[in-house]
Design a protein around this motif. Structure first.
Motif, PDB file in Angstrom:
ATOM      1  N   ARG A 139      -6.795  17.447 -16.500  1.00  0.00           N
ATOM      2  CA  ARG A 139      -8.055  16.738 -16.794  1.00  0.00           C
ATOM      3  C   ARG A 139      -9.126  17.761 -17.159  1.00  0.00           C
ATOM      4  O   ARG A 139      -8.983  18.960 -16.855  1.00  0.00           O
ATOM      5  CB  ARG A 139      -8.501  15.895 -15.589  1.00  0.00           C
ATOM      6  N   PRO A 140     -10.214  17.309 -17.787  1.00  0.00           N
ATOM      7  CA  PRO A 140     -11.280  18.247 -18.138  1.00  0.00           C
ATOM      8  C   PRO A 140     -11.883  18.912 -16.902  1.00  0.00           C
ATOM      9  O   PRO A 140     -11.904  18.325 -15.821  1.00  0.00           O
ATOM     10  CB  PRO A 140     -12.332  17.361 -18.823  1.00  0.00           C
ATOM     11  N   LEU A 141     -12.355  20.125 -17.108  1.00  0.00           N
ATOM     12  CA  LEU A 141     -13.062  20.848 -16.040  1.00  0.00           C
ATOM     13  C   LEU A 141     -14.376  20.128 -15.782  1.00  0.00           C
ATOM     14  O   LEU A 141     -15.173  19.907 -16.696  1.00  0.00           O
ATOM     15  CB  LEU A 141     -13.335  22.285 -16.506  1.00  0.00           C
ATOM     16  N   ARG A 142     -14.607  19.748 -14.514  1.00  0.00           N
ATOM     17  CA  ARG A 142     -15.835  19.011 -14.166  1.00  0.00           C
ATOM     18  C   ARG A 142     -16.859  19.982 -13.580  1.00  0.00           C
ATOM     19  O   ARG A 142     -16.601  20.633 -12.566  1.00  0.00           O
ATOM     20  CB  ARG A 142     -15.509  17.909 -13.151  1.00  0.00           C
ATOM     21  N   VAL A 143     -18.017  20.056 -14.215  1.00  0.00           N
ATOM     22  CA  VAL A 143     -19.056  20.980 -13.738  1.00  0.00           C
ATOM     23  C   VAL A 143     -20.368  20.220 -13.548  1.00  0.00           C
ATOM     24  O   VAL A 143     -20.792  19.467 -14.436  1.00  0.00           O
ATOM     25  CB  VAL A 143     -19.272  22.151 -14.730  1.00  0.00           C
ATOM     26  N   ALA A 144     -20.998  20.430 -12.391  1.00  0.00           N
ATOM     27  CA  ALA A 144     -22.349  19.891 -12.162  1.00  0.00           C
ATOM     28  C   ALA A 144     -23.320  21.044 -12.343  1.00  0.00           C
ATOM     29  O   ALA A 144     -23.091  22.147 -11.837  1.00  0.00           O
ATOM     30  CB  ALA A 144     -22.473  19.351 -10.739  1.00  0.00           C
ATOM     31  N   ILE A 145     -24.396  20.783 -13.077  1.00  0.00           N
ATOM     32  CA  ILE A 145     -25.466  21.780 -13.202  1.00  0.00           C
ATOM     33  C   ILE A 145     -26.714  21.148 -12.601  1.00  0.00           C
ATOM     34  O   ILE A 145     -27.099  20.037 -12.992  1.00  0.00           O
ATOM     35  CB  ILE A 145     -25.690  22.172 -14.679  1.00  0.00           C
ATOM     36  N   VAL A 146     -27.322  21.835 -11.639  1.00  0.00           N
ATOM     37  CA  VAL A 146     -28.504  21.278 -10.969  1.00  0.00           C
ATOM     38  C   VAL A 146     -29.736  22.003 -11.504  1.00  0.00           C
ATOM     39  O   VAL A 146     -29.934  23.186 -11.236  1.00  0.00           O
ATOM     40  CB  VAL A 146     -28.391  21.434  -9.436  1.00  0.00           C
ATOM     41  N   GLY A 147     -30.544  21.284 -12.286  1.00  0.00           N
ATOM     42  CA  GLY A 147     -31.728  21.880 -12.913  1.00  0.00           C
ATOM     43  C   GLY A 147     -31.539  21.931 -14.420  1.00  0.00           C
ATOM     44  O   GLY A 147     -30.754  22.731 -14.921  1.00  0.00           O
ATOM     45  N   ALA A 148     -32.273  21.039 -15.131  1.00  0.00           N
ATOM     46  CA  ALA A 148     -32.121  20.966 -16.591  1.00  0.00           C
ATOM     47  C   ALA A 148     -33.242  21.715 -17.308  1.00  0.00           C
ATOM     48  O   ALA A 148     -33.848  21.220 -18.251  1.00  0.00           O
ATOM     49  CB  ALA A 148     -32.061  19.508 -17.044  1.00  0.00           C
ATOM     50  N   GLY A 149     -33.545  22.935 -16.819  1.00  0.00           N
ATOM     51  CA  GLY A 149     -34.413  23.843 -17.569  1.00  0.00           C
ATOM     52  C   GLY A 149     -33.563  24.570 -18.597  1.00  0.00           C
ATOM     53  O   GLY A 149     -32.370  24.268 -18.754  1.00  0.00           O
ATOM     54  N   PRO A 150     -34.140  25.555 -19.279  1.00  0.00           N
ATOM     55  CA  PRO A 150     -33.358  26.259 -20.296  1.00  0.00           C
ATOM     56  C   PRO A 150     -32.087  26.904 -19.737  1.00  0.00           C
ATOM     57  O   PRO A 150     -31.038  26.851 -20.387  1.00  0.00           O
ATOM     58  CB  PRO A 150     -34.321  27.320 -20.832  1.00  0.00           C
ATOM     59  N   ALA A 151     -32.163  27.464 -18.509  1.00  0.00           N
ATOM     60  CA  ALA A 151     -30.983  28.146 -17.960  1.00  0.00           C
ATOM     61  C   ALA A 151     -29.825  27.166 -17.792  1.00  0.00           C
ATOM     62  O   ALA A 151     -28.682  27.473 -18.156  1.00  0.00           O
ATOM     63  CB  ALA A 151     -31.328  28.790 -16.618  1.00  0.00           C
ATOM     64  N   GLY A 152     -30.116  25.985 -17.242  1.00  0.00           N
ATOM     65  CA  GLY A 152     -29.061  24.994 -17.031  1.00  0.00           C
ATOM     66  C   GLY A 152     -28.504  24.496 -18.353  1.00  0.00           C
ATOM     67  O   GLY A 152     -27.285  24.322 -18.516  1.00  0.00           O
ATOM     68  N   ILE A 153     -29.388  24.278 -19.314  1.00  0.00           N
ATOM     69  CA  ILE A 153     -28.930  23.745 -20.608  1.00  0.00           C
ATOM     70  C   ILE A 153     -28.093  24.806 -21.348  1.00  0.00           C
ATOM     71  O   ILE A 153     -27.050  24.498 -21.936  1.00  0.00           O
ATOM     72  CB  ILE A 153     -30.127  23.263 -21.450  1.00  0.00           C
ATOM     73  N   TYR A 154     -28.530  26.084 -21.273  1.00  0.00           N
ATOM     74  CA  TYR A 154     -27.722  27.137 -21.907  1.00  0.00           C
ATOM     75  C   TYR A 154     -26.362  27.279 -21.222  1.00  0.00           C
ATOM     76  O   TYR A 154     -25.365  27.613 -21.866  1.00  0.00           O
ATOM     77  CB  TYR A 154     -28.458  28.481 -21.898  1.00  0.00           C
TER      78      TYR A 154
END
Ligand code: FAD
Ligand code: NAP
Length: 465
Positions: free
Chosen positions: A6-21
């Protein structure tokens, strides 16, 4: 061992530039092609973009335009925005571990670093981060700001100090064409400041400004920048710093030019850049700021300074400290309070020397609150490299429920009115429409409820019985 079927599931906490990059780097990786990736970007605000929306000054539309480039990342089907979701309140570490192979914390920095001098708690003494949040229309800050002081001090000679000083020294009407909301325009229009004094404890070669931003002060017809020629001092350490960095050298040269030029005609506000003045006390009367006491410093040969014992009292009615931002300590995540970061090696989070499996960090919370938006891209690449290497080595978290629906069901079961990427498009359109009605590009919506109403969150919490 992570399940490669299955696809690798990743949570990113914080949608500032660092999280989006970080999301971008994951989607560009070979893993995305081979196995697929599926990313959820959790953000406590109803809208993404972090300090680009709530830090970058309103009169910097070119920088705010980076949002357009970040759109391309969030437009991808492999990434979902789950906004208005606060890690620690709405979602816990246990929740994230249940649903994801890896979690990246990219929660940035929102507070002011403290400045431990007498008088710092007087009325009229403010942290720059608070003022920035006010003028950038952050929903969680007061709607009014007291701008009744005619003379104002700003402590620190970094770019945040420049932003604060420039916004204080411009007129409200100058800032009206930007995206500032009406309450901010009204506040700035009533601003009584005619003198803004910026204080650096070291010299022109130690200022943390960038050349473009320093020159920009002079673009306003309402601002005269004034530097005392006696503040232009260098030592061997300064000379080495100037030779070693083009930016340092350019900044020092611009400051020298401000010191020697003829007075600017017609400017109604004076903006003084003082060097070698270290703040030692904020002076008060009846609980309110009436002045700032500084101690003259002198260079010690290495680019650092030593005190001279000569003190000056500056009569000012407000003091803003712009001495750096500070990250928040996140629940259940280790925090190095001294450095203000999550302890990590290249983005892998460590607790007392032990790697926390599946937990990563990037951006300002990874390496401290310095650097430009572009720098967060390198951070994100480094962190994502670690995740992919750990995946290869079978060293990721093993989630019990990795399905994409499970986390949404969890948010819905908790009645959290989460916003989505489509919701951002709706809010964006709404803000542009508000602006168009007044011949402006955008007017920012401030109230959280209004942001939510425009975004049409996926599920609105039921009113309590
Ligand atoms: C006042 C100011 C002006 C600036 N101007 C410029 C500029 O003009 N040009 C430039 O290149 N750089 C500028 N910078 C620097 C730039 O903003 C940073 O380099 C960059 O924003 C850091 O990115 P980040 O993603 O690490 O943090 P942030 O941008 O702070 O993003 C972090 C995100 O995490 C979210 N978050 C925090 N806690 C939680 C939680 N518990 N749960 C869920 N979400 C959470 C926040 O709401 C935020 O959206 C400026 C910085 C400041 C302070
Ligand atoms: N337009 C833009 O590009 C823009 C706008 C805003 C922010 N940013 C970036 O965001 C990052 C953070 O900016 P920032 O201004 O918060 O931090 P910064 O660049 O680290 O500047 C902090 C300033 O505070 C001073 N300071 C710290 N402690 C002090 C004390 N006790 N007394 C007196 N002065 C003290 C520092 O002086 P010392 O050097 O002597 O310690 C320095 O001048 C920077 O990388 C900046 O470039 C960019």
């Amino acid at each position: 061992m992570s399940d490669n079927s299955r696809p690798l599931r990743v949570a990113i906490v914080g949608a500032g530039p660092a999280g989006i990059y970080a999301a971008d780097a994951l989607m560009k990786s070979d893993t995305a092609k081979d196995r697929g990736v599926s990313i959820d970007l959790f953000e406590r605000m109803p809208a993404p973009f972090g300090l680009i929306r709530y830090g970058v000054a309103p009169d910097h539309p070119r920088i705010k335009g980076i949002i357009t480039a970040l759109h391309k990342v969030l437009d991808k089907p492999q990434v979902r925005l789950l906004g208005n979701v606060d890690y620690g309140t709405d979602i816990t570490l246990a929740d994230l571990k249940k649903h994801y192979d890896a979690v990246i914390f990219s929660t940035g920095a929102t507070d002011d670093r403290s400045l431990d001098i007498p008088g710092i708690d007087l009325e009229g003494s403010y942290g720059a981060a608070q003022f920035v949040a006010w003028y950038d229309g952050h929903p969680d800050f007061p709607r009014t700001w007291p701008l009744d002081a005619e003379k104002v001090a700003v402590i620190g000679v970094g770019n945040v100090a420049l932003d604060v000083a420039r916004v204080l020294a411009k007129t409200g009407d100058e800032l009206l064409p930007t995206e500032i909301p009406d309450n901010v325009y009204q506040g700035l229009k009533a601003n009584k400041a005619v003198e803004v004094h910026v204080f650096g404890r070291r010299g022109p070669a130690q200022a943390k400004f960038t050349p473009l931003e320093l020159k920009e002060l002079d673009h306003s017809p309402n601002i005269e920048v004034i530097v005392n020629p006696e503040d232009i001092e260098y030592d061997e350490g300064s000379a080495v710093a100037r030779r070693g960095s083009k930016i340092t050298d350019q900044v020092a040269t611009i400051i020298e030019n401000y010191a020697i030029r003829e007075p600017k005609q017609g400017a109604i506000h004076k903006l003084f850049l003082h060097f070698f003045e270290s703040p030692v006390e904020i002076l008060g009367e009846n609980g309110k700021v009436v002045g700032l006491r500084t101690e003259r410093t002198e260079l010690d040969g290495t680019g650092n300074v030593k005190p001279t014992g000569k003190f000056t009292d500056w009569e000012v009615g407000a003091v803003y400290r712009a001495v750096g931002y500070l990250s928040d300590n996140l629940p259940e995540i280790p925090f190095d309070a001294q450095a203000g970061v999550i302890p990590n090696e290249a983005g892998r989070v460590f607790d007392e020397g032990e790697q926390l499996i599946g937990i990563y960090t990037t951006g300002w919370i990874k390496r401290g609150p310095v650097g430009l938006i572009g720098h967060t891209k390198g951070d994100a690449n480094e962190t994502v490299d670690c995740i992919l290497k750990d995946m290869e080595a079978g060293k990721l978290n093993e989630p019990a429920e990795p399905g994409e629906d499970a986390v949404v069901e969890l948010l819905e079961s908790k009645n959290i009115p989460y916003t989505t990427w489509d919701g951002w498009y709706r809010l964006d359109e709404h803000e542009r429409a508000l602006g168009a009605a007044e011949g402006r590009e955008r007017i920012k919506v401030v109230e959280r409820e209004d942001m939510l109403a425009a975004s049409e969150p996926h599920k609105v919490a039921r009113p309590s019985a």
